[in-house]
Every structure is written in structure tokens, then in C-alpha cells.
Motif scaffolding. Structure first.
Motif, PDB file in Angstrom:
ATOM      1  N   LYS A   1       0.845  -1.207   0.000  1.00 32.46           N
ATOM      2  CA  LYS A   1       0.000   0.000   0.000  1.00 32.46           C
ATOM      3  C   LYS A   1       0.876   1.252   0.000  1.00 32.46           C
ATOM      4  O   LYS A   1       0.578   2.226  -0.702  1.00 32.46           O
ATOM      5  CB  LYS A   1      -0.947  -0.009   1.207  1.00 32.46           C
ATOM      6  CG  LYS A   1      -1.803   1.239   1.339  1.00 32.46           C
ATOM      7  CD  LYS A   1      -3.134   1.086   0.664  1.00 32.46           C
ATOM      8  CE  LYS A   1      -4.016   2.293   0.767  1.00 32.46           C
ATOM      9  NZ  LYS A   1      -5.082   2.198   1.726  1.00 32.46           N
TER      10      LYS A   1
ATOM     11  N   ASP B   1      -8.783  10.487  -2.008  1.00 27.84           N
ATOM     12  CA  ASP B   1      -9.502   9.382  -1.372  1.00 27.84           C
ATOM     13  C   ASP B   1      -8.632   8.659  -0.344  1.00 27.84           C
ATOM     14  O   ASP B   1      -9.143   8.110   0.636  1.00 27.84           O
ATOM     15  CB  ASP B   1      -9.986   8.367  -2.417  1.00 27.84           C
ATOM     16  CG  ASP B   1     -11.103   8.898  -3.297  1.00 27.84           C
ATOM     17  OD1 ASP B   1     -11.677   9.966  -2.989  1.00 27.84           O
ATOM     18  OD2 ASP B   1     -11.389   8.233  -4.322  1.00 27.84           O
ATOM     19  N   HIS B   2      -7.310   8.662  -0.574  1.00 28.48           N
ATOM     20  CA  HIS B   2      -6.382   7.997   0.346  1.00 28.48           C
ATOM     21  C   HIS B   2      -5.736   8.979   1.321  1.00 28.48           C
ATOM     22  O   HIS B   2      -4.845   8.582   2.098  1.00 28.48           O
ATOM     23  CB  HIS B   2      -5.309   7.238  -0.441  1.00 28.48           C
ATOM     24  CG  HIS B   2      -5.841   6.042  -1.153  1.00 28.48           C
ATOM     25  ND1 HIS B   2      -6.134   4.861  -0.510  1.00 28.48           N
ATOM     26  CD2 HIS B   2      -6.181   5.858  -2.462  1.00 28.48           C
ATOM     27  CE1 HIS B   2      -6.601   3.996  -1.381  1.00 28.48           C
ATOM     28  NE2 HIS B   2      -6.648   4.571  -2.575  1.00 28.48           N
TER      29      HIS B   2
ATOM     30  N   ALA C   1      -3.454  -2.130  -7.187  1.00 33.29           N
ATOM     31  CA  ALA C   1      -4.815  -1.902  -6.682  1.00 33.29           C
ATOM     32  C   ALA C   1      -5.586  -3.220  -6.625  1.00 33.29           C
ATOM     33  O   ALA C   1      -6.295  -3.482  -5.641  1.00 33.29           O
ATOM     34  CB  ALA C   1      -5.536  -0.877  -7.549  1.00 33.29           C
TER      35      ALA C   1
ATOM     36  N   LEU D   1      -8.476  -2.956  -3.900  1.00 31.16           N
ATOM     37  CA  LEU D   1      -9.009  -1.607  -4.139  1.00 31.16           C
ATOM     38  C   LEU D   1      -9.705  -1.602  -5.499  1.00 31.16           C
ATOM     39  O   LEU D   1      -9.216  -1.037  -6.476  1.00 31.16           O
ATOM     40  CB  LEU D   1      -7.877  -0.569  -4.083  1.00 31.16           C
ATOM     41  CG  LEU D   1      -7.088  -0.508  -2.771  1.00 31.16           C
ATOM     42  CD1 LEU D   1      -5.861   0.376  -2.920  1.00 31.16           C
ATOM     43  CD2 LEU D   1      -7.996  -0.016  -1.639  1.00 31.16           C
ATOM     44  N   ASP D   2     -10.853  -2.265  -5.550  1.00 29.38           N
ATOM     45  CA  ASP D   2     -11.540  -2.483  -6.822  1.00 29.38           C
ATOM     46  C   ASP D   2     -11.926  -1.185  -7.520  1.00 29.38           C
ATOM     47  O   ASP D   2     -11.810  -1.071  -8.739  1.00 29.38           O
ATOM     48  CB  ASP D   2     -12.780  -3.351  -6.616  1.00 29.38           C
ATOM     49  CG  ASP D   2     -12.437  -4.737  -6.104  1.00 29.38           C
ATOM     50  OD1 ASP D   2     -11.285  -5.181  -6.296  1.00 29.38           O
ATOM     51  OD2 ASP D   2     -13.321  -5.370  -5.497  1.00 29.38           O
TER      52      ASP D   2
ATOM     53  N   ASP E   1     -10.439   1.775  -7.231  1.00 28.75           N
ATOM     54  CA  ASP E   1      -9.203   2.361  -7.752  1.00 28.75           C
ATOM     55  C   ASP E   1      -8.779   1.636  -9.026  1.00 28.75           C
ATOM     56  O   ASP E   1      -8.402   2.269 -10.014  1.00 28.75           O
ATOM     57  CB  ASP E   1      -8.069   2.251  -6.731  1.00 28.75           C
ATOM     58  CG  ASP E   1      -8.201   3.176  -5.540  1.00 28.75           C
ATOM     59  OD1 ASP E   1      -9.324   3.647  -5.253  1.00 28.75           O
ATOM     60  OD2 ASP E   1      -7.166   3.417  -4.878  1.00 28.75           O
TER      61      ASP E   1
END
Length: 166
Positions: A7, A64-65, A125, A130-131, A133
Motif C-alpha cells: 500500500k 480518497d487515500h 490496486a 481496491l476495486d 481504484d
């Protein structure tokens, strides 16, 4: 940022690709203005639009992150941009047909960097689950591949390289 997990690498690569795209956009615009072949110029304009879309997508993913997109400076793209200006926009190229032929590989080198970046990010991803993404990044990857294939077609089937021979 410490690189202790996949990540961490993923987030770092989002920032790197954002930097690469923001660096390549101005030179792609310059290449589009310098191109005299209509199809080439239009493809470069479309490429610039695709890069802008990619920048926006990467900015949203970074937000988003909870990370700033501009925390990295991509040295790889910095070099490719310098090369594109030196070899695609050089004053040493006086024949517009030759300039058009020189623009294509410079653009494609930058695009290939983006292809590697998007492809890697899609893989990361997916592995991270992280579908959402992955779907966004896959769309960017597909659009970038389409632009690259179009540029290859211009070089191989269009008149750019033929005109540069004369």
C-alpha cells in the motif's frame, strides 16, 4: 513516507504518476502546436486531453487515500520531457515534415512511461483489493494504450514518415 507495505508503494506510485503526467502535459501541448500534419496535431491534442483526465483521476485517488498528489517529483519524466523538447521541438529541425516524424517517438516515450505506471498501479490496486481504484486506473490505462496505438498508426500508415523521407 516509509515503504513498508505494498500500500505504501502504491500510494507513492500514485504520486509519481501524477507528477509524470503534470510534467508531460505542457510539452505534449507544445508538440501539438508544433506538428503540421493535421492528424498528428489532433492526436496530440487528444493525448493532452487524456493526460488531463489522468491527472484528475490521480488527484481524486490521492484525495480518497488522504495524500497530496504533489509529494513526489518524477525524475524519469523530467528527463523524457527534456528529450522531447530537445528532439521534437529543436530549432535544428527546419523541415516541418521531419519535425512531425521526430515528434512521434518523443511523445510515445512519454506515453510508455505512463503505460508502465498505470499498469503497475492497476496490478497493485487489484492485489490490495481496491476495486474502485483499479477500475479508474484501468480506464486510464486503456485510454493511454488507445492513444499509443493511434500514434503508431499515424507513423506507419499515415503520411508523416513518408513525407519526412522526401
Amino acid at each position: 513516507m516509509a515503504m513498508n507495505t505494498l500500500k505504501d508503494i502504491y500510494l507513492d506510485q500514485l504520486q509519481d504518476l501524477w507528477s509524470a503526467n503534470t510534467q508531460s502535459l505542457p510539452v505534449v501541448t507544445e508538440l501539438g502546436r508544433a506538428a503540421t500534419d493535421k492528424e498528428l496535431s489532433e492526436a496530440l491534442i487528444a493525448g493532452g486531453n487524456g493526460i488531463s483526465d489522468g491527472i484528475a483521476a490521480l488527484e481524486k485517488l490521492c484525495a480518497d487515500h488522504g495524500i497530496a498528489p504533489n509529494a513526489e517529483h518524477c525524475k524519469g519524466m523530467e528527463g523524457l520531457v527534456k528529450e522531447a523538447r530537445a528532439h521534437g521541438l529543436s530549432d535544428d529541425i527546419s523541415d516541418p515534415d521531419v519535425r512531425d516524424a521526430a515528434i512521434i517517438p518523443q511523445y510515445q516515450r512519454m506515453v510508455h512511461y505512463a503505460l508502465a505506471g498505470y499498469g503497475t498501479l492497476v496490478a497493485f490496486a487489484n492485489r490490495l483489493g481496491l476495486d474502485g481504484d483499479a477500475a479508474v486506473l484501468q480506464q486510464c490505462l486503456d485510454q493511454t494504450y488507445g492513444g499509443d496505438r493511434h500514434m503508431t498508426a499515424i507513423a506507419m500508415q499515415g503520411g508523416v514518415n513518408k513525407d519526412a523521407v522526401a
